[in-house]
Design a protein around this motif. Structure first.
Motif, mmCIF file in Angstrom:
data_model
loop_
_atom_site.group_PDB
_atom_site.id
_atom_site.type_symbol
_atom_site.label_atom_id
_atom_site.label_comp_id
_atom_site.label_asym_id
_atom_site.label_seq_id
_atom_site.Cartn_x
_atom_site.Cartn_y
_atom_site.Cartn_z
ATOM 1 N N CYS A 107 0.841 -1.197 0.000
ATOM 2 C CA CYS A 107 0.000 0.000 0.000
ATOM 3 C C CYS A 107 0.876 1.246 0.000
ATOM 4 N N THR A 119 -2.714 -3.106 3.533
ATOM 5 C CA THR A 119 -3.762 -2.143 3.204
ATOM 6 C C THR A 119 -4.775 -2.191 4.339
ATOM 7 N N MET A 121 -8.598 -0.986 5.974
ATOM 8 C CA MET A 121 -9.956 -0.464 5.810
ATOM 9 C C MET A 121 -10.551 -0.348 7.209
ATOM 10 N N LYS A 123 -13.881 1.046 9.535
ATOM 11 C CA LYS A 123 -15.274 1.499 9.544
ATOM 12 C C LYS A 123 -15.616 1.911 10.967
ATOM 13 N N GLU A 128 -16.448 5.175 6.419
ATOM 14 C CA GLU A 128 -15.485 4.194 5.930
ATOM 15 C C GLU A 128 -14.223 4.915 5.481
ATOM 16 N N THR A 130 -9.984 4.341 4.159
ATOM 17 C CA THR A 130 -8.995 3.402 3.629
ATOM 18 C C THR A 130 -7.616 4.014 3.801
#
Length: 156
Positions: A107, A119, A121, A123, A128, A130
């Motif tokens: 990433c 990577t 993610m 929430k 959300e 990233t």
């Protein structure tokens, strides 16, 4: 005759009692999960840009922070590791859901020349985000460019 009767009674009782099972050694502890070369049992930092944010996985807590308050904290459960993905799901004290998913894919944060092994993610409630992730030690020791990896510690 009485001693023979007593011995017979002892033998009868012994025959009726269940046999003791041999003691089993305790199971060895589960090895710490490793994802993309990152030991998930050690502190891990996920971070992102636009907006700037970070989540520190300390081992006991997941701590979300950003320039705008408030900092959010949630208990850190064991990760659910499936293949090249690890997910932690928890809830903050005020009831907001917090989920962090790390994927073993390289990433780039898009603002520097740094590359991370994971990577991320995140929430939080219905937001959300990233970004990227690596061990906290690697993030703190990394330079302005190149791979963000933990350097080996010299043997003492």
């Amino acid at each position: 005759m009485r001693p023979a009767l007593a011995a017979l009674a002892v033998l009868a009782v012994a025959a009726c009692s269940p046999a003791e099972e041999p003691t089993r050694p305790p199971a060895p502890p589960e090895p710490a999960p490793v994802l993309g070369g990152v030991d998930l049992a050690r502190p891990v930092r996920a971070l992102g840009t636009e907006p700037f944010w970070s989540v520190e996985l300390t081992g006991t807590e997941m701590v979300y922070s950003a320039p705008e308050p408030p900092e959010l904290r949630a208990p850190q459960p064991r990760p659910l590791v499936q293949g090249t993905t690890a997910t932690w799901e928890s809830e903050t004290a005020d009831g907001a859901a917090l989920r962090v998913t790390l994927i073993a894919t390289e990433c780039s944060d898009g603002m520097s020349d740094r590359t991370y092994p994971l990577t991320a993610m995140v929430k939080i409630g219905d937001r959300e985000l990233t970004g990227c992730a690596a061990s906290s030690a690697a993030v703190m020791a990394g330079g302005e460019s190149g791979p963000v990896v933990e350097t080996a510690q010299p043997a003492a």
